[in-house]
Design an enzyme around this catalytic site. Structure first.
Site, PDB file in Angstrom:
ATOM      1  N   LEU A  14      32.333  39.775  37.545  1.00 32.61           N
ATOM      2  CA  LEU A  14      32.732  41.378  37.072  1.00 32.61           C
ATOM      3  C   LEU A  14      33.251  41.145  35.429  1.00 32.61           C
ATOM      4  O   LEU A  14      33.888  40.866  34.759  1.00 32.61           O
ATOM      5  CB  LEU A  14      34.655  41.519  37.322  1.00 32.61           C
ATOM      6  CG  LEU A  14      34.928  43.379  37.547  1.00 32.61           C
ATOM      7  CD1 LEU A  14      34.346  44.139  37.558  1.00 32.61           C
ATOM      8  CD2 LEU A  14      36.158  43.288  37.957  1.00 32.61           C
ATOM      9  N   HIS A  15      31.580  41.129  34.396  1.00 34.79           N
ATOM     10  CA  HIS A  15      31.419  40.592  33.395  1.00 34.79           C
ATOM     11  C   HIS A  15      32.156  41.888  32.526  1.00 34.79           C
ATOM     12  O   HIS A  15      32.125  43.425  33.180  1.00 34.79           O
ATOM     13  CB  HIS A  15      30.413  40.549  33.181  1.00 34.79           C
ATOM     14  CG  HIS A  15      29.479  41.237  32.872  1.00 34.79           C
ATOM     15  ND1 HIS A  15      28.848  41.662  32.196  1.00 34.79           N
ATOM     16  CD2 HIS A  15      28.710  40.632  34.130  1.00 34.79           C
ATOM     17  CE1 HIS A  15      28.114  42.405  33.338  1.00 34.79           C
ATOM     18  NE2 HIS A  15      27.378  41.786  34.259  1.00 34.79           N
ATOM     19  N   ALA A  16      31.904  42.213  31.220  1.00 33.20           N
ATOM     20  CA  ALA A  16      31.918  43.008  30.436  1.00 33.20           C
ATOM     21  C   ALA A  16      31.497  44.546  31.011  1.00 33.20           C
ATOM     22  O   ALA A  16      31.879  45.987  31.445  1.00 33.20           O
ATOM     23  CB  ALA A  16      31.897  42.821  28.651  1.00 33.20           C
ATOM     24  N   ALA A  19      33.047  45.453  34.365  1.00 35.89           N
ATOM     25  CA  ALA A  19      34.402  46.066  34.392  1.00 35.89           C
ATOM     26  C   ALA A  19      34.169  47.302  33.804  1.00 35.89           C
ATOM     27  O   ALA A  19      34.859  48.082  34.034  1.00 35.89           O
ATOM     28  CB  ALA A  19      35.043  45.057  33.415  1.00 35.89           C
ATOM     29  N   GLU A  88      23.102  46.183  39.033  1.00 34.69           N
ATOM     30  CA  GLU A  88      22.339  45.314  38.154  1.00 34.69           C
ATOM     31  C   GLU A  88      21.169  44.159  38.957  1.00 34.69           C
ATOM     32  O   GLU A  88      20.528  43.574  37.717  1.00 34.69           O
ATOM     33  CB  GLU A  88      23.232  44.088  37.561  1.00 34.69           C
ATOM     34  CG  GLU A  88      24.829  44.786  37.088  1.00 34.69           C
ATOM     35  CD  GLU A  88      25.850  44.450  36.339  1.00 34.69           C
ATOM     36  OE1 GLU A  88      25.671  43.202  36.812  1.00 34.69           O
ATOM     37  OE2 GLU A  88      26.602  44.258  34.996  1.00 34.69           O
TER      38      GLU A  88
END
Length: 90
Positions: A14-16, A19, A88
């Protein structure tokens, strides 16, 4: 108040960017969205800073719960986002 536990499965967790997508989906619904590593310490799922502070890497189990108008739709949309690896493609 629907609730469930889900595992972060995308490679980067849950990176930028992930998120931001989570908060974007949560913000489309009028209900309250809460997310956390355990049910007792959930944060506001509509706050980018709160979601990023979870530092949820791949394999982290998160508790999601929604409450209010369109709570089921919101939960389903967030589950779909997570299960689709935040779009992604990895």
């Amino acid at each position: 108040m629907p609730a469930l536990e889900i595992t972060i499965i995308n490679k980067l967790g849950l990176h930028a960017r992930a998120a931001a997508k989570f908060v974007g989906v949560a913000g489309r619904y009028p209900c309250q969205v809460r997310v956390g590593r355990n049910p007792e310490s959930c944060v506001d799922g509509k706050s980018i800073m709160a979601v990023m502070m979870l530092a949820a890497g791949k394999g982290t189990n998160l508790h999601l719960h929604t409450e209010g108008e369109q709570e089921d739709e919101a939960l389903n949309a967030l589950v779909e986002l997570i299960n689709n690896r935040f779009d992604e493609g990895e």
